[in-house]
Design an enzyme around this catalytic site. Structure first.
Site: not given
Length: 595
Positions: A47, A109-110, A159, A473
């Site tokens: 993602e 959940f999630q 959803k 760096m």
């Protein structure tokens, strides 16, 4: 029509026919509707890459980039990319799934509070509570992302709202009384600035990414010529002013050109346009442009006076304000001689005296040799994206850009892993332009899984991988500032990048000698296929740097100059190619690197 279908319809109506995303549980209804739609969806392999690709799409095209993820970890994986876009004022819209409304706040959940997480790093974040709101919210999100100072917007869609039927598809105009960007500069402030500029004997123009957003490059060229003022840019402003123009001094700041830093330090009038005076540009603020009256032009009033005190603030769009200043200054000047003409002429001479001398043709390859060969391989319409680190600074210094939106890099957040997926987005947006991703081995390993995206969608970009097996760096800083205590900056010999690329079906080639890169890159562009070029570079070649907390004239490890020039300017006698004995004692000659 269901909520998810309304999102798709409104996206397409707003011109966003391509999105970058990754499906998951709470965004599944939307993905099921994509299946039958005309929306062009590119499946990334993480993602974070979706957000960076949308960002690259936006910066290359000037349009809004769109990324999609599910709830929970899918949404949080977008956060780094959203924050990157926020810091660099890039217009993206992130659409995330969310648990059904009746489960919000119950640790389902999630479930994650995407509104709370994203609010500090977006222009705004929305969560529609019913499907009827969706068309208007999506339209408004585009207006906000592009309006005023561009930036990211999040739409977090439960959803059940994705699945819910709309009573009617209507795009209303939502009122946003708290969001009303000022476009035209205050006439009194423009008049005051015009008088200050006309009276200045040593003006310098400092340009940031805001000028690119407002598409004001033509006005900037006219303005510089009218005022006889040389131009320096921030990293984000690179490309706003053609870098082959005689008045261009190079980049300013910690990693900037000495001619730019010293010119700003000596100027009596600094005209800053579309920049935010970040610490990387100013160094020690108390020492910054201490001899100058400062004019600051920006569309975001929150940036004016935030970091640097200014004498004349002008809130407005850079293009419109510059047009007004040009008209006003032209009237004030009349037929009189421009007071800054001598300063302008001296600046051009000073710039020529400060041409750095580098070593070319060595093995292992010097980074400057690599950038030279990249530049020789590309036309002025080509787009390069960079990751973050040493290779980024080499590219910023030595790769000349002549037009805006041709150099894309992560500035404010300094996000490793940005360059490669941003190149994917840039190529999707600008298919007719050659696109090259310049990246380091450290940053590339954070997103290398998206070689699969490159292969599956046959996106013909070339990856120029600076391979020094170091976090370059950080390695430089540890050498200079931490007594060579090299703590966890060695990347070892894993992986073999040729085998890694080939395992994804991407052709790859190792570059070790001068001339090989230019031939390989031209061949890659001609073949029109994705390719990785594994370029072995010298790990101990460093650019000069202004140490943290110092003024921008306190440059450590300076360039060696043509003819070892000693210059005298305004009574100052200095030799560019020398450093103090104290510096050598503290850091050691080897730590300074390069020439």
């Amino acid at each position: 029509m269901r909520g998810g279908e309304a999102i798709i319809k409104t996206l397409i109506e707003q011109g966003a026919d391509t999105v970058f995303g990754y499906p998951g549980g709470q965004i599944l209804p939307f993905y099921d509707m994509i299946y039958d739609s005309d929306l062009n969806h590119i499946l990334v392999r993480h993602e974070q890459s979706a957000a960076h690709a949308a960002d690259g799409f936006a910066r290359a095209s000037g349009k809004v980039g769109v990324c999609i993820a599910t709830s929970g970890p899918g949404a949080t994986n977008l956060i780094t990319g959203i924050a990157t876009a926020h810091m660099d004022s890039s217009p993206i819209i992130a659409i995330t799934g969310q648990v059904p409304i009746h489960l919000i706040g119950k640790d389902a959940f999630q479930e994650v509070d995407m509104l709370g997480l994203s609010m500090p790093i977006t222009k705004h974040a929305y969560q529609p509570k019913n499907a009827d709101e969706i068309p208007s919210l999506v339209k408004l999100s585009f207006d906000i992302a592009l309006g005023g100072r561009p930036g990211p917007v999040v739409i977090d869609v439960p959803k059940n709202v994705q699945e819910e039927e709309l009573s009617e598809y209507v795009v209303d105009v939502f009122k946003t009384p708290g969001y009303n960007p000022t476009i035209r500069g205050n006439p009194r402030q423009i008049k005051k600035a015009s008088k200050l500029i006309t009276m200045a004997e040593k003006p310098v123009i400092l340009v940031g990414g805001g000028l690119i957003s407002s598409e004001a490059s033509d006005e900037l060229i006219k303005f510089s010529n009218l005022c006889k003022a040389p131009v320096t840019t921030t990293l984000m402003g690179k490309g706003a002013f053609p870098e082959n123009h005689e008045a261009y001094l190079g980049m300013l700041g910690m990693h900037g050109r000495k001619v730019a830093n010293l010119s700003v330090d000596e100027s009596d009038c600094l005209i800053a346009i579309g920049c935010r005076f970040s610490d990387r540009n100013t160094g020690n603020v108390s020492e910054f442009a201490k001899n100058a009256k400062i004019i600051h032009i920006d569309i975001d009033p929150a940036e004016i006076g935030k970091n640097v005190e200014v004498d004349v603030p002008i809130v407005g769009d850079a293009k419109i304000v510059l047009k007004a200043l040009i008209d006003s200054i032209t009237k004030l000047q009349g037929n009189t001689e421009v007071k800054s003409q001598q300063w302008y002429d001296d600046s051009l001479l000073f710039k020529k005296e400060c041409i750095p001398r580098f070593s070319y043709g060595d093995v292992p390859l010097k980074p400057q040799q690599v950038i030279k060969e990249i530049a020789n391989s590309l036309n002025e319409e080509a787009i390069i994206t960079t990751d973050v680190g040493q290779h980024q600074m080499w590219a910023a210094h030595l790769y000349n850009v002549y037009k805006p939106r041709k150099f894309i890099s992560s500035g404010g957040l300094g996000t490793m892993g940005f360059g490669f997926p941003a190149a994917i987005g840039a190529k999707v947006a600008m298919n007719d332009n050659d696109v090259v991703a310049v990246t380091g081995d450290g940053g590339f390993l954070m997103v290398c899984q998206d070689l699969a995206t490159l292969k599956d969608y046959d996106i013909p970009i070339t990856i120029c991988l600076f391979n020094n097996r170091k976090l370059g760096m950080v390695y430089q800083w540890q050498n200079l500032f931490y007594n060579k205590r090299l703590s966890h900056t060695d990347l070892g010999q894993t992986p073999d990048f040729l085998k890694l690329a080939e395992s994804f079906g991407i052709s790859a080639e190792r570059i070790t000698k001068p001339g090989e890169l230019e031939f390989a890159l031209k061949s890659s562009i001609k073949d029109g296929e994705p390719r990785l070029l594994d370029i072995i570079v010298d790990k101990n070649e460093f650019l000069p740097i202004v140490p943290p907390g110092c003024g921008i004239t306190d440059i450590l490890g300076e360039y060696k100059l043509e003819n070892d020039i000693t210059y005298i300017r305004d009574g100052k006698d200095d030799t560019f190619d020398s450093i103090s004995d104290e510096d050598v004692d503290e850091y050691g000659e080897d730590a300074l690197g390069g020439d």
